[in-house]
Design a protein around this motif. Structure first.
Motif, mmCIF file in Angstrom:
data_model
loop_
_atom_site.group_PDB
_atom_site.id
_atom_site.type_symbol
_atom_site.label_atom_id
_atom_site.label_comp_id
_atom_site.label_asym_id
_atom_site.label_seq_id
_atom_site.Cartn_x
_atom_site.Cartn_y
_atom_site.Cartn_z
ATOM 1 N N SER A 44 9.881 78.527 74.913
ATOM 2 C CA SER A 44 10.539 79.378 75.894
ATOM 3 C C SER A 44 11.581 78.550 76.619
ATOM 4 O O SER A 44 11.332 77.386 76.957
ATOM 5 C CB SER A 44 9.526 79.945 76.889
ATOM 6 N N GLU B 18 14.658 83.798 81.264
ATOM 7 C CA GLU B 18 13.803 83.109 80.295
ATOM 8 C C GLU B 18 13.760 83.885 78.987
ATOM 9 O O GLU B 18 13.594 85.112 78.986
ATOM 10 C CB GLU B 18 12.390 82.948 80.862
ATOM 11 N N TRP B 19 13.898 83.170 77.868
ATOM 12 C CA TRP B 19 13.926 83.782 76.546
ATOM 13 C C TRP B 19 13.044 82.990 75.592
ATOM 14 O O TRP B 19 12.856 81.783 75.750
ATOM 15 C CB TRP B 19 15.359 83.832 75.994
ATOM 16 N N PHE B 20 12.529 83.675 74.576
ATOM 17 C CA PHE B 20 11.757 83.040 73.512
ATOM 18 C C PHE B 20 12.735 82.529 72.467
ATOM 19 O O PHE B 20 13.606 83.269 71.998
ATOM 20 C CB PHE B 20 10.784 84.039 72.904
ATOM 21 N N ALA C 85 11.090 88.506 75.251
ATOM 22 C CA ALA C 85 9.648 88.404 75.006
ATOM 23 C C ALA C 85 8.985 89.760 74.861
ATOM 24 O O ALA C 85 7.941 89.882 74.222
ATOM 25 C CB ALA C 85 8.984 87.617 76.134
#
Length: 236
Positions: A103, A121-123, A148
């Protein structure tokens, strides 16, 4: 959510071709016949047939009708594509070797490259991308940034998705130049400082909200764009 009518018709025709009901060289029903049998508008039928034509499964010529040309979607691994089927082919025919997942919180540099909002926030899935079932060197370095909460995130990671998934999205592409360095140049086995092209795919949902970004960094000697300009007439 129910798929659009043109997607459902495209899936039906693909299934009928792949089941052997229509073989290579066979004619598909005409646009008029498909409209009449399913109570669909001509534009809807043409959109469905365009999916199959883009995928390389049918050919259409004025006076010759619609002919099956292949029971499978087109091959190739073009990162800069001109259709959803081309995007599908890129994912199906390539894969990330030994992917690393984590992440990430988007900083200004990543935001400038991807278009992702700073501070979100990103995967992330990243690694060298190779052609499936091939021993050739990696064609590029790929980084995928996914929301996500995407219900089909696993399909994006495993390539277990089809035209119906991509048709729900608007896809933007951008190409820029860079120079390779550090871990990326090592993973691609090229000299640090070598020229490269960066192809960015941005996927937007039906509300035009950014939901995924793919960044593909190609060594200059492993990337090529080829197009043709002209007209094509199609008819029943």
């Amino acid at each position: 959510m129910t798929d659009p009518q043109h997607v459902l018709l495209a899936q039906e025709l693909i299934a009928r071709i792949q089941s052997g009901e229509f073989s290579v060289g066979d004619k598909l029903p005409t646009e008029h016949e498909l409209c009449e049998s399913r109570s669909l508008a001509r534009g809807t039928v043409r959109q469905a047939l365009k999916h199959l034509e883009d995928a390389g499964m049918i050919s259409r010529r004025r006076g010759a009708g619609t002919t099956v040309s292949s029971p499978v979607t087109m091959g190739g691994h073009q990162a800069f594509v001109t259709s959803r089927a081309g995007m599908l082919s890129f994912v199906r025919h390539t894969r990330i070797r030994h992917p690393v997942t984590n992440s990430v919180v988007v900083d200004r540099e990543l935001a400038a490259l991807t278009g992702l909002p700073t501070g979100t926030e990103w995967f992330c899935v990243k690694g060298p991308r190779v052609i499936r079932e091939s021993d050739l060197p990696p064609i590029c370095w790929s980084e995928l940034y996914l929301r996500a909460d995407l219900p089909y995130r696993d399909m994006l990671l495993t390539a277990k998705f089809d035209i119906a998934n991509l048709v729900r999205q608007r896809i933007e592409q951008e190409v820029s130049a860079t120079r390779l360095a550090g871990a990326v140049s090592e993973a691609l086995d090229v000299e640090s400082g070598s020229a490269a092209l960066v192809v960015v795919h941005r996927y937007f949902d039906s509300s035009d909200v950014l939901e995924a970004v793919g960044v593909h960094i190609h060594p200059a000697d492993r990337y090529r764009v080829a197009t043709s300009v002209g007209s094509q007439l199609t008819a029943d």
